[in-house]
Design an enzyme around this catalytic site. Structure first.
Site, mmCIF file in Angstrom:
data_model
loop_
_atom_site.group_PDB
_atom_site.id
_atom_site.type_symbol
_atom_site.label_atom_id
_atom_site.label_comp_id
_atom_site.label_asym_id
_atom_site.label_seq_id
_atom_site.Cartn_x
_atom_site.Cartn_y
_atom_site.Cartn_z
ATOM 1 N N CYS A 242 0.832 -1.192 0.000
ATOM 2 C CA CYS A 242 0.000 0.000 0.000
ATOM 3 C C CYS A 242 0.879 1.260 0.000
ATOM 4 C CB CYS A 242 -0.985 -0.030 1.174
ATOM 5 S SG CYS A 242 -2.326 1.181 1.018
ATOM 6 N N HIS B 283 -3.750 -4.682 -1.097
ATOM 7 C CA HIS B 283 -3.514 -5.329 0.197
ATOM 8 C C HIS B 283 -3.564 -6.846 0.022
ATOM 9 C CE1 HIS B 283 -3.776 -1.841 2.949
ATOM 10 N NE2 HIS B 283 -4.520 -1.322 1.979
ATOM 11 N N GLU C 242 -2.959 -9.054 2.199
ATOM 12 C CA GLU C 242 -3.523 -9.653 3.409
ATOM 13 C C GLU C 242 -5.047 -9.606 3.414
ATOM 14 O OE1 GLU C 242 -3.263 -5.299 4.485
ATOM 15 O OE2 GLU C 242 -2.155 -6.719 3.235
#
Length: 213
Positions: free
Chosen positions: A82, A193, A195
């Protein structure tokens, strides 16, 4: 092997660490300790919020020099996430102009206002949600991930890299081609992202922890 998630007070640290722990049995630590960062086998540079604040906190926590040192040495893999991707560029338009780490030539630009899609429907800024990532060049971190796979984004500014060889993934949004995966040598960075990007995001993280540049 230790994977260090660099803690300078900004970023989705615990979610990133939990995702890494899900894909590896290696030791994952969140740390602001310079010695631990230097000693780690792999590094993750997260980022979230305004880039002025991210760069400011990196300096305030005496970690900018350590990150510069690691980047210059090119001795270990580093993954930017990010704003962590944006920080690797030379300068950002955000906050009236912010000088970044300057590891890769290029700038961070604002999407602008009144963005429209191909059907002339208004698009929101920030660009938030799932979007397709086109693999611009092959890379070990794309292993097992289909071209045009979807990843999760939250951003109002996007990377515009100067060198084509540094661009590994792109996303189209409102007529802009955002360079959402960039890198050079042992450094790879993504605007999205991983994750939060389900199976393909976890696969990218798994590829990172086994990557030997």
């Amino acid at each position: 092997m230790t994977i260090a998630v660099i803690d300078y007070g900004m970023g989705n640290l615990h979610s990133v660490a939990k995702a890494l722990e899900h894909v590896t049995h290696e030791n994952v630590v969140i740390t602001d300790d310079s010695r631990s960062i230097r000693g780690a086998s792999r590094l993750v540079l997260p980022g979230q919020g305004a880039i002025r604040d991210c760069m400011g906190e990196l300096q305030r926590n005496d970690l900018q020099g350590v990150v510069h040192e690691v980047l210059r040495a090119q001795a270990k893999p580093l993954l930017g996430i990010c704003v962590g991707q944006q920080m690797l560029m030379e300068k950002s338009e955000e906050n009236g102009g912010v000088t970044c780490l300057g590891h890769l030539p290029g700038r961070v630009r604002h999407f602008g206002r009144d963005l429209r899609d191909a059907q002339n429907q208004r698009l929101k800024v920030p660009h938030m949600g799932w979007n397709r990532v086109t693999q611009h060049h092959t890379h070990p971190l794309w292993a097992g991930i289909d071209d045009d796979a979807r990843f999760y984004f939250v951003h109002s500014y996007y990377v515009e890299a100067q060198e084509d060889s540094d661009i590994f993934g792109t996303t189209e949004y409102g007529g802009h081609t955002a360079h959402v995966a960039t890198g050079r040598g042992p450094v790879f960075a993504v605007q999205f992202h991983p994750e939060k990007s389900a199976r393909d995001g976890l696969r990218l993280l798994e590829n990172f922890v086994t990557w030997t540049p």
